[in-house]
Design an enzyme around this catalytic site. Structure first.
Site, short mmCIF file in Angstrom:
data_model
loop_
_atom_site.label_atom_id
_atom_site.label_comp_id
_atom_site.label_asym_id
_atom_site.label_seq_id
_atom_site.Cartn_x
_atom_site.Cartn_y
_atom_site.Cartn_z
N CYS A 47 23.80 56.61 60.24
CA CYS A 47 24.75 56.27 61.29
C CYS A 47 26.19 56.41 60.81
O CYS A 47 26.48 56.17 59.64
CB CYS A 47 24.54 54.83 61.73
N ARG A 59 26.73 63.50 58.70
CA ARG A 59 25.87 62.48 58.12
C ARG A 59 24.47 62.52 58.71
O ARG A 59 23.54 61.92 58.16
CB ARG A 59 26.49 61.09 58.37
N TRP A 78 21.53 57.35 63.72
CA TRP A 78 20.38 57.98 63.07
C TRP A 78 19.27 56.95 63.17
O TRP A 78 19.32 55.90 62.52
CB TRP A 78 20.72 58.29 61.62
N ASN A 100 25.81 50.28 61.24
CA ASN A 100 25.13 51.17 60.31
C ASN A 100 24.39 50.28 59.32
O ASN A 100 24.98 49.40 58.73
CB ASN A 100 26.17 52.04 59.57
N GLY A 101 23.06 50.51 59.18
CA GLY A 101 22.29 49.69 58.24
C GLY A 101 21.08 49.09 58.91
O GLY A 101 20.62 49.59 59.95
N GLU A 105 14.65 71.93 42.79
CA GLU A 105 15.84 71.90 43.64
C GLU A 105 15.82 73.06 44.65
O GLU A 105 16.16 72.88 45.82
CB GLU A 105 17.10 71.95 42.76
N LYS A 161 15.88 72.59 48.62
CA LYS A 161 16.92 73.23 49.46
C LYS A 161 16.26 74.02 50.58
O LYS A 161 16.64 73.93 51.73
CB LYS A 161 17.76 74.20 48.63
N GLU A 189 14.48 71.77 53.21
CA GLU A 189 15.32 70.90 54.04
C GLU A 189 16.14 71.65 55.08
O GLU A 189 16.40 71.11 56.15
CB GLU A 189 16.18 69.94 53.21
N HIS A 224 -3.46 74.00 37.80
CA HIS A 224 -4.25 72.76 37.88
C HIS A 224 -4.37 72.27 39.32
O HIS A 224 -4.43 71.06 39.55
CB HIS A 224 -3.64 71.69 36.98
N LYS A 272 22.99 62.61 55.53
CA LYS A 272 23.76 62.94 54.33
C LYS A 272 23.80 61.77 53.37
O LYS A 272 23.63 61.91 52.17
CB LYS A 272 25.19 63.31 54.75
C1 G6P Z 1 20.25 62.35 51.04
C2 G6P Z 1 20.89 63.73 51.12
C3 G6P Z 1 20.57 64.52 49.86
C4 G6P Z 1 21.02 63.74 48.64
C5 G6P Z 1 20.39 62.34 48.60
C6 G6P Z 1 21.00 61.47 47.52
O1 G6P Z 1 18.87 62.46 51.13
O2 G6P Z 1 20.41 64.43 52.25
O3 G6P Z 1 21.25 65.75 49.91
O4 G6P Z 1 20.67 64.45 47.50
O5 G6P Z 1 20.62 61.67 49.84
O6 G6P Z 1 22.35 61.25 47.85
P1 G6P Z 1 23.49 60.86 46.84
O7 G6P Z 1 24.70 60.69 47.69
O8 G6P Z 1 23.06 59.56 46.20
O9 G6P Z 1 23.60 61.94 45.83
#
Ligand code: G6P
Length: 613
Positions: free
Chosen positions: A2, A27, A74, A100-101, A486, A490, A493, A509, A608
């Site tokens: 949010c 976000r 969100w 938010n929260g 990673e 990427k 997502e 395995h 985000k």
């Molecule tokens: C969310 C974002 C990711 C990020 C993760 C950790 O899931 O979508 O891109 O890696 O949070 O966030 P931070 O701000 O702690 O790196």
């Protein structure tokens, strides 16, 4: 997650609120709403979907006011819908609240409030907050918010507007979700994140846990709901932010993600600047660790979530190899609940772009409770992570807007290299020459990334073909493994293609059963010490007639003969290859998602900054 915005001043609030909401959309959100007030005219509108849909619903002939608040939601409690969107109103329709929260005890509070005669309209946990404020209101909205929050368990940031006190907003923060007050001239702002404020002011006040702020156009009064109910003035800790407002704009790129991928040479240079000295030594004043502490450290635990977790895995390889310090790595959501054993002379190192990820913050607190030294690598000065840590390496990536983390990750890797070099100065180790070579190569790294970015034809072509496949695999060994993970993260997502990252030797395995003819397997082979072993794993993949795509250093001949397609990265010190490989897998994911016309900057279901558990 949010996003919250607020404005109080002399201007029309609505356009300002909408602009700030648009700046927070990165976000991640599923609905939006606003409330403005002027001379007793209280206007509220909300919409499921994007801010643009909200803009279409607003009746501009009556939506007037010089004070207001807004929200992007969100969903946590209750599906995305207009009814569940914020602001939520009390029974009388005089109080609007955005949140938010999470309110953890919302069920018991809701039952109690309903028994007292309050009528609920939504499925959200948020709505209990506005009814609580209504319950305690006796002509002073700040006091009502303080009393309401005393009943609440959870983590939250809220902003409240009362129709009868329309010269002010009341903002409050409990535990993790960030809330920033922007201090203007004759006007004040509030937002969940700094980039949303930069068009209006660069002077910000980052609210602390427990604080309640009464924000009028000329003043901000900070009190604390956990202490005296009588307001108490706190000393202002105002920060001046030197990010220009344009950092929150796309600057000619079709997506923030592509812009941020292209900003990585700057991230590398900025993060190294002043910290890596010409002789390979380091100067990191914010780190606050003494040489004797470095000599004494027995074990390090790196904790993070998402992409930042992969930076921790790179750290584990390097710190164990070079410094021979045992390193464990954990995701924040597991570390905090598994009763971790942390002995004396152990460090907990948190890595976080936003500095506001709830699970990462909780892990730091766990470390603190067990008397560990707590360090952080983070991108946001003044964030919760930065304030909780004993010492910090700030990555200087600037604000990252796209949900998928790119430049922040590369900044984190640079932070890991700096920490390694710094500690190596004070601990005996057997890798002086290697480390010197790596330090000598670091200043060239930004240029190498730049070169990689200049020719994207090959990666674009391969990405376009991967876009037609139902699944994809990324494999690698040693320092290539975290980048395989990673790359896979990427891709999934932002393209929504089923993707898995694996340690190449582990594929046989179980996961090998999934390989079929034509399924793409990105084979990272940048590490000379495991190169031959990696090529054996590639043979295993080829035997299943999967589509092999090598990701190798320029000039590599083995892969040219073996693999169906090859992506290259400039040659560098193998310990720095993760940076270049990371950029290449980012581009692969980006171009693939672009070919599929996905919502690249705001992928479905993702946020985000994850400020809830
Ligand atoms: C969310 C974002 C990711 C990020 C993760 C950790 O899931 O979508 O891109 O890696 O949070 O966030 P931070 O701000 O702690 O790196």
């Amino acid at each position: 997650m949010c996003g919250i915005v607020g404005y109080v001043g002399d201007e029309e609030a609505l356009p300002i609120l909408l602009q700030k909401l648009n700046l927070l959309t990165y976000r991640g959100y599923d609905s939006a709403g606003i409330a403005v007030s002027h001379n007793g005219n209280f206007y509220v509108e909300k919409a499921q979907g994007k801010v643009g849909q909200l803009e279409q619903l607003i009746d501009y002939s009556i939506a007037s006011g010089v004070v207001g608040l807004g929200h992007t939601r969100w969903a946590t409690h209750g599906e995305p819908s207009r009814l569940n969107a914020h602001p939520h109103l009390d029974c009388s329709g005089r109080i609007a609240l955005v949140h938010n929260g999470i309110v953890e005890n919302f069920l018991s509070l809701r039952t109690q409030l309903e028994a007292e005669g309050h009528t609920f309209r939504s499925e959200t946990d948020t709505e209990v907050l506005v009814h609580l404020v209504e319950k305690y209101y006796d002509g002073n909205v700040t006091k009502a918010v303080q009393l309401a929050l005393q009943q609440v368990e959870g983590a939250l940031a809220i902003v409240v507007l009362h129709k009868d006190e329309e010269d002010r907003l009341v903002a409050a923060k409990m535990d993790t979700p960030p809330l920033i007050i922007g201090l203007g001239r004759g006007e004040n702002h509030v937002a969940s994140d700094i980039p949303a404020l930069l068009h209006y002011t660069n002077k910000v006040y980052v609210m602390e846990d427990g604080e309640v702020a009464t924000i009028t156009k000329n003043d901000v009064l900070i009190t604390n709901f956990r202490e005296a109910v009588q307001p108490r003035i706190y000393e202002r800790r105002v920060m001046v932010i030197d990010w220009p407002p344009e950092v929150a704009q796309k600057g000619g790129y079709p997506h923030y993600m592509l812009k941020e991928i292209h900003e990585q040479p700057d991230t590398i240079e900025d993060t190294l600047r002043g910290r890596l000295l010409e002789d390979g030594h380091t100067d990191i004043p914010d780190l606050h660790v003494l040489p004797e502490e470095i000599r004494a450290v027995q074990r390090m635990t790196f904790v993070a979530c998402g992409t930042a977790y992969h930076a921790c895995l790179v750290a584990k390889h390097l710190f164990e190899t070079v410094l021979r310090i045992p390193v464990q790595v954990d995701v924040g959501s597991e570390f905090r609940y598994r009763q971790p054993i942390i002995g004396p002379d152990e460090w907990v190192v948190a890595i976080s772009q936003s500095g506001e990820t709830a699970d990462t913050i909780a892990s730091m607190r766990e470390g603190r409770e067990q008397h560990a030294k707590v360090l952080a690598i983070t991108n946001v000065v003044g964030s919760s992570v930065a304030r909780l840590a004993d010492g910090v390496i700030f990555t200087r990536a600037g604000p990252e807007i796209a949900v998928a983390s790119t430049k922040a990750f590369v900044g984190q890797l640079i932070g890991v290299y700096l920490l390694l070099l710094h500690m190596a100065q004070f601990r005996p180790h057997a890798h002086a020459d290697e480390l010197q070579a790596m330090a000598g190569e670091l200043p060239r790294l930004a240029g190498l990334v730049q070169r990689l970015l200049e020719d994207q034809a090959g990666v674009q072509d391969i990405a376009g073909r991967i876009a037609q496949q139902p699944a994809c695999f990324f494999i690698g060994r040693n320092l290539d493994e975290p980048i395989a993970l990673e790359g896979s993260l990427k891709l999934k997502e932002i393209s929504y293609i089923q993707s898995q990252g694996y340690a190449a030797g582990e594929l046989k395995h179980g996961t090998l059963a999934l390989l079929e003819e034509g399924i793409p397997v990105i084979c990272l082979a940048t590490q000379p010490n495991v190169y031959d072993k990696m090529l054996s794993n590639v043979q295993e993949v080829m035997a299943r007639r999967a589509w092999t795509i090598g990701l190798v250093p320029e000039g590599d001949t083995g892969s040219q003969h073996l693999m169906d397609d090859v992506l290259t990265v400039p040659r560098t010190h193998p310990w720095l290859s993760p940076v270049l490989a990371a950029v290449q897998v980012q581009l692969l994911a980006y171009h693939c998602a672009n070919a599929l016309e996905r919502d690249i900057d705001q992928p479905r279901n993702l946020a985000k900054s994850v400020t809830v558990e």
